[in-house]
Design a protein around this motif. Structure first.
Motif, PDB file in Angstrom:
ATOM      1  N   UNK A 129       0.815  -1.217   0.000  1.00  0.00           N
ATOM      2  CA  UNK A 129       0.000   0.000   0.000  1.00  0.00           C
ATOM      3  C   UNK A 129       0.845   1.263   0.000  1.00  0.00           C
ATOM      4  N   UNK A 130       2.022   1.199   0.561  1.00  0.00           N
ATOM      5  CA  UNK A 130       2.892   2.363   0.616  1.00  0.00           C
ATOM      6  C   UNK A 130       3.664   2.405  -0.688  1.00  0.00           C
ATOM      7  N   UNK A 131       3.272   3.311  -1.564  1.00  0.00           N
ATOM      8  CA  UNK A 131       3.837   3.375  -2.913  1.00  0.00           C
ATOM      9  C   UNK A 131       5.323   3.060  -2.885  1.00  0.00           C
ATOM     10  N   UNK A 132       5.708   2.140  -3.717  1.00  0.00           N
ATOM     11  CA  UNK A 132       7.107   1.759  -3.792  1.00  0.00           C
ATOM     12  C   UNK A 132       7.307   0.276  -3.593  1.00  0.00           C
ATOM     13  N   UNK A 133       8.560  -0.075  -3.434  1.00  0.00           N
ATOM     14  CA  UNK A 133       8.965  -1.472  -3.390  1.00  0.00           C
ATOM     15  C   UNK A 133      10.069  -1.638  -2.350  1.00  0.00           C
ATOM     16  N   UNK A 134       9.844  -2.477  -1.333  1.00  0.00           N
ATOM     17  CA  UNK A 134      10.891  -2.656  -0.323  1.00  0.00           C
ATOM     18  C   UNK A 134      12.186  -3.245  -0.873  1.00  0.00           C
ATOM     19  N   UNK A 135      12.110  -4.008  -1.953  1.00  0.00           N
ATOM     20  CA  UNK A 135      13.323  -4.611  -2.513  1.00  0.00           C
ATOM     21  C   UNK A 135      14.232  -3.541  -3.106  1.00  0.00           C
ATOM     22  N   UNK A 136      13.650  -2.631  -3.878  1.00  0.00           N
ATOM     23  CA  UNK A 136      14.453  -1.569  -4.501  1.00  0.00           C
ATOM     24  C   UNK A 136      14.678  -0.392  -3.560  1.00  0.00           C
ATOM     25  N   UNK A 137      13.842  -0.302  -2.508  1.00  0.00           N
ATOM     26  CA  UNK A 137      13.955   0.809  -1.568  1.00  0.00           C
ATOM     27  C   UNK A 137      13.152   2.024  -1.972  1.00  0.00           C
ATOM     28  N   UNK A 138      12.381   1.921  -3.051  1.00  0.00           N
ATOM     29  CA  UNK A 138      11.596   3.078  -3.485  1.00  0.00           C
ATOM     30  C   UNK A 138      10.348   3.225  -2.620  1.00  0.00           C
ATOM     31  N   UNK A 139       9.880   4.457  -2.478  1.00  0.00           N
ATOM     32  CA  UNK A 139       8.687   4.735  -1.683  1.00  0.00           C
ATOM     33  C   UNK A 139       8.908   4.389  -0.230  1.00  0.00           C
ATOM     34  N   UNK A 140       7.883   3.879   0.412  1.00  0.00           N
ATOM     35  CA  UNK A 140       7.979   3.524   1.818  1.00  0.00           C
ATOM     36  C   UNK A 140       7.761   4.714   2.726  1.00  0.00           C
ATOM     37  N   UNK A 141       7.756   4.463   4.018  1.00  0.00           N
ATOM     38  CA  UNK A 141       7.579   5.483   5.045  1.00  0.00           C
ATOM     39  C   UNK A 141       8.868   5.601   5.848  1.00  0.00           C
ATOM     40  N   UNK A 142       9.368   6.806   6.013  1.00  0.00           N
ATOM     41  CA  UNK A 142      10.629   7.028   6.719  1.00  0.00           C
ATOM     42  C   UNK A 142      10.421   6.973   8.236  1.00  0.00           C
ATOM     43  N   UNK A 143      11.464   6.552   8.934  1.00  0.00           N
ATOM     44  CA  UNK A 143      11.456   6.604  10.394  1.00  0.00           C
ATOM     45  C   UNK A 143      12.829   7.039  10.862  1.00  0.00           C
ATOM     46  N   UNK A 144      12.912   7.542  12.097  1.00  0.00           N
ATOM     47  CA  UNK A 144      14.171   8.069  12.604  1.00  0.00           C
ATOM     48  C   UNK A 144      14.952   7.123  13.492  1.00  0.00           C
ATOM     49  N   UNK A 145      14.371   6.695  14.637  1.00  0.00           N
ATOM     50  CA  UNK A 145      15.160   5.872  15.562  1.00  0.00           C
ATOM     51  C   UNK A 145      15.403   4.478  15.004  1.00  0.00           C
ATOM     52  N   UNK A 146      16.492   3.879  15.437  1.00  0.00           N
ATOM     53  CA  UNK A 146      16.790   2.526  14.969  1.00  0.00           C
ATOM     54  C   UNK A 146      16.113   1.470  15.826  1.00  0.00           C
ATOM     55  N   UNK A 147      15.700   1.835  17.028  1.00  0.00           N
ATOM     56  CA  UNK A 147      15.094   0.835  17.909  1.00  0.00           C
ATOM     57  C   UNK A 147      13.569   0.961  17.896  1.00  0.00           C
ATOM     58  N   UNK A 148      12.973   0.711  16.736  1.00  0.00           N
ATOM     59  CA  UNK A 148      11.527   0.712  16.619  1.00  0.00           C
ATOM     60  C   UNK A 148      10.964  -0.662  16.975  1.00  0.00           C
ATOM     61  N   UNK A 149       9.752  -0.662  17.496  1.00  0.00           N
ATOM     62  CA  UNK A 149       9.056  -1.892  17.868  1.00  0.00           C
ATOM     63  C   UNK A 149       7.788  -2.020  17.048  1.00  0.00           C
ATOM     64  N   UNK A 150       7.466  -3.213  16.541  1.00  0.00           N
ATOM     65  CA  UNK A 150       6.151  -3.413  15.945  1.00  0.00           C
ATOM     66  C   UNK A 150       5.056  -3.216  16.994  1.00  0.00           C
ATOM     67  N   UNK A 151       3.935  -2.645  16.554  1.00  0.00           N
ATOM     68  CA  UNK A 151       2.775  -2.443  17.414  1.00  0.00           C
ATOM     69  C   UNK A 151       1.545  -2.928  16.663  1.00  0.00           C
ATOM     70  N   UNK A 152       0.627  -3.541  17.389  1.00  0.00           N
ATOM     71  CA  UNK A 152      -0.676  -3.913  16.826  1.00  0.00           C
ATOM     72  C   UNK A 152      -1.747  -3.294  17.717  1.00  0.00           C
ATOM     73  N   UNK A 153      -2.890  -2.976  17.115  1.00  0.00           N
ATOM     74  CA  UNK A 153      -3.929  -2.214  17.796  1.00  0.00           C
ATOM     75  C   UNK A 153      -5.274  -2.898  17.616  1.00  0.00           C
ATOM     76  N   UNK A 154      -6.052  -2.946  18.700  1.00  0.00           N
ATOM     77  CA  UNK A 154      -7.437  -3.395  18.649  1.00  0.00           C
ATOM     78  C   UNK A 154      -8.299  -2.325  19.312  1.00  0.00           C
ATOM     79  N   UNK A 155      -9.497  -2.120  18.788  1.00  0.00           N
ATOM     80  CA  UNK A 155     -10.358  -1.041  19.283  1.00  0.00           C
ATOM     81  C   UNK A 155     -11.634  -1.546  19.920  1.00  0.00           C
ATOM     82  N   UNK A 156     -12.322  -2.427  19.257  1.00  0.00           N
ATOM     83  CA  UNK A 156     -13.658  -2.850  19.689  1.00  0.00           C
ATOM     84  C   UNK A 156     -13.626  -4.227  20.340  1.00  0.00           C
TER      85      UNK A 156
END
Length: 182
Positions: A129-156
């Protein structure tokens, strides 16, 4: 596509040995519950958005990592993304994927992270969904810190999702050159 959905819903599986990451029970809210080897998160009560975080950050996994999350319940109040080391969901790095493409029961979200580029990609059901390709490195969403953690969210109440950091065969083919988050 492999029968990830059916196998996830039916259970009866044992995770591969050596995959260390799970959702962290030590920082879980009382409105949620973990099950199935701490890989399945369910919202059991309350009206607030609740999160669960992975036990391992990006500094402990491969430089180019991949993981998947399945929407077990089909609830539209589910999400995923990354947070920094504070593990504060309000300091999140975005979710990029709280849309109808992931709100059906059995839908699978895909996440890829390239630490060398400080970018991440998100997709659903085999399409990035994030325009681009992880293999080539195009598009994607930038982040700053190197120690990021995956998060999952539930609402209802009733929202249930299950993470796969490589514990089981992936539903979709991971990007070439990537490894399981582990």
């Amino acid at each position: 596509m492999r029968p990830f959905g059916k196998s996830m819903l039916l259970g009866g599986r044992t995770p591969k040995p050596g995959i260390l990451t799970t959702l962290d029970p030590a920082i879980l809210n009382a409105e949620t519950a973990l099950s199935f080897y701490n890989l399945r998160l369910s919202k059991v009560s309350g009206a607030s958005v609740r999160s669960a975080f992975a036990t391992r950050d990006a500094t402990l996994v491969p430089t180019f990592a991949y993981w998947e999350v399945m929407n077990i319940s089909g609830g539209a109040g589910v999400g995923l993304g990354f947070v920094d080391a504070t593990r504060n969901p309000n300091a999140g790095l975005g979710d990029g994927l709280m849309s109808s493409t992931w709100s059906a029961a059995g839908a699978v979200a895909m996440m890829a992270v390239r630490q060398d580029l400080k970018k991440w990609w998100v997709g659903a059901n085999g399409v990035w969904n994030t325009a681009g390709d992880p293999v080539t490195g195009s598009g994607g969403l930038a982040y700053g810190p190197s120690n990021i953690y995956p998060i999952v969210v539930v609402t209802n109440p009733g929202d249930t999702i299950e993470v796969n950091f490589g514990h089981f065969p992936f539903t979709y083919t991971p990007p070439a050159g990537s490894s399981a988050w582990g």
